[in-house]
Scaffold this motif. Structure first.
Motif, PDB file in Angstrom:
ATOM      1  N   LEU A 108       0.827  -1.204   0.000  1.00 36.50           N
ATOM      2  CA  LEU A 108       0.000   0.000   0.000  1.00 36.50           C
ATOM      3  C   LEU A 108       0.861   1.254   0.000  1.00 36.50           C
ATOM      4  O   LEU A 108       1.926   1.286   0.621  1.00 36.50           O
ATOM      5  N   THR A 160      -3.339   5.974  -2.862  1.00 36.82           N
ATOM      6  CA  THR A 160      -4.010   4.905  -3.600  1.00 36.82           C
ATOM      7  C   THR A 160      -5.523   5.124  -3.596  1.00 36.82           C
ATOM      8  O   THR A 160      -6.108   5.485  -2.583  1.00 36.82           O
ATOM      9  N   LYS A 161      -6.157   4.884  -4.741  1.00 34.43           N
ATOM     10  CA  LYS A 161      -7.606   5.060  -4.838  1.00 34.43           C
ATOM     11  C   LYS A 161      -8.319   3.804  -4.345  1.00 34.43           C
ATOM     12  O   LYS A 161      -7.907   2.688  -4.654  1.00 34.43           O
ATOM     13  N   ILE A 214      -9.221  -2.376  -2.439  1.00 36.68           N
ATOM     14  CA  ILE A 214      -7.931  -1.728  -2.652  1.00 36.68           C
ATOM     15  C   ILE A 214      -7.190  -2.473  -3.767  1.00 36.68           C
ATOM     16  O   ILE A 214      -6.995  -3.690  -3.685  1.00 36.68           O
ATOM     17  N   GLU A 246      -2.185  -4.307  -7.268  1.00 35.87           N
ATOM     18  CA  GLU A 246      -1.362  -4.374  -8.473  1.00 35.87           C
ATOM     19  C   GLU A 246      -2.282  -4.577  -9.667  1.00 35.87           C
ATOM     20  O   GLU A 246      -3.296  -5.272  -9.584  1.00 35.87           O
TER      21      GLU A 246
END
Length: 373
Positions: free
Chosen positions: A231, A235-236, A293, A296
């Protein structure tokens, strides 16, 4: 050899041949036909889900500055207030020891005042006759004024002990509990008649009300230690609420805890994210929520279904079986990449033209035979 013997010999030969045929059919295995699939190009997104809740970014607990009993509560939960608005009033319950001390202080101050007044009146008469000097008269006047002020202070202290306030304080009265910030009243944990304790250096005090800005909400959740290293701030996320179906709210990760806590044998790390709200839904504090979340993402990569994979018992390396021109299958080791739980990236080992065996899918004849047996 007689004709009868020939017939018997022929019958025995026929029976022997029939037995051989029967054994051959029984021991013969049907050829298993496997279906195949080809690798394909796709986008693979590796995600994780953090469970938590949605809470206001800022919450302020309103506490009294004096101990007493709640006399009135002037607001309700859900009401919007501004800084300085009156929330509640507290009725002071005098402490017997403090009351006795304040009363003795008044008596001592009264005696000092009367003595200083007598000396001042006498010295003023002597000064007017020219018997004493101005300096001596002014000293007696100063002593009188000090005694008068001490008496006034003692009476004010008595008012504070009895009522929590005194004349001249105006809006600074300790018995009036006012909002220290603007927002919505989200909780009032006390009722009229509750005894409360003031906030001081040794005690957090009793919370009269909690005020929060409901227009600024954040997601608070936890992620496992195996994923927290992937993380990054910024990050969206996509936050879904249990109370609002088929709706996701965008959020941006802004906090990752530097220290984890152990829960049920696993180390969890707290995360926070700013949630973007809309006007069509009212979000209440404490809604349970899940945040998707993206750890990758890779676009247009060669992939196969994870169900096609096998692992070597000795080397534990992944492999698949590729169909050759003669119909037989050949073992091919693979170099794998990221996975989304259904599809997995293949870095090397196969091409888009290869036909990969689908395990445990035999021909119809084989299934029918197994069913009959």
């Amino acid at each position: 050899m007689s004709k009868r013997a020939k017939i018997i010999l022929a019958i025995v030969a026929i029976l022997f041949a029939a037995v051989l045929v029967w054994f051959a059919k029984k021991n013969k295995k049907n050829v298993v036909e496997y279906e195949t699939e080809k690798p394909f190009k796709t986008t693979i997104v590796k995600k994780t889900v953090a469970t938590g809740k949605v809470v206001p970014l800022e919450e302020v607990e309103i506490k009294p500055q004096i101990a007493g009993i709640v006399d009135r509560i002037l607001v309700e939960e859900g009401q919007v207030v501004k800084a300085g608005d009156l929330i509640a009033t507290v009725r002071v319950v005098p402490n017997v020891e403090a009351l006795n001390s304040a009363n003795n202080e008044i008596k001592n101050a009264q005696l000092s005042y009367e003595n200083a007044k007598t000396q001042f009146d006498r010295n003023r008469s002597l000064f007017e006759k020219g018997v004493i000097s101005r300096q001596e008269f002014e000293n007696s006047e100063l002593s009188f004024n000090n005694a008068k002020q001490r008496l006034s202070n003692a009476k004010s202290n008595m008012d504070i002990v009895k009522r929590g306030t005194t004349a001249g304080l105006g809006n600074a009265a300790n018995t009036n509990i006012r909002a220290t910030s603007s927002g919505m009243i989200v909780e009032i944990p006390v009722k009229r008649g509750y005894q409360v304790i003031q906030s001081n250096s040794f005690n957090a005090g009793t919370t009269i009300a909690t005020i929060a800005d409901m227009n600024k909400m954040i997601f608070e959740g936890k992620v496992d230690e195996s994923e927290v290293g992937k993380l990054v701030r910024g990050t969206k996320l996509q936050v879904s609420l249990g109370a609002i179906e088929d709706k996701k709210f965008p959020a941006i990760l802004n906090f990752i805890a530097p220290k984890g806590t152990e829960e049920a044998g696993a180390v969890q790390f707290k995360i926070k994210a700013d949630v973007t709200l809309d006007d069509s839904n009212f979000i209440r504090a404490g809604y349970s929520a899940n945040a998707d979340i993206v750890l990758e993402k890779k676009d247009d990569v060669l992939a196969i279904k994870e169900a096609l994979l096998r692992f070597d018992k000795k080397t534990e390396k992944p492999y698949v079986e590729i169909k050759k021109e003669d119909g037989k299958f050949e073992k091919k080791e693979l170099e794998l990449g990221i996975s989304d739980g259904v599809n997995i990236e293949v870095k090397s080992g196969v091409t888009t033209t290869d036909e990969i065996k689908i395990w445990n899918k035999a021909s119809k004849d084989k299934k029918d035979e197994e069913k009959d047996n």
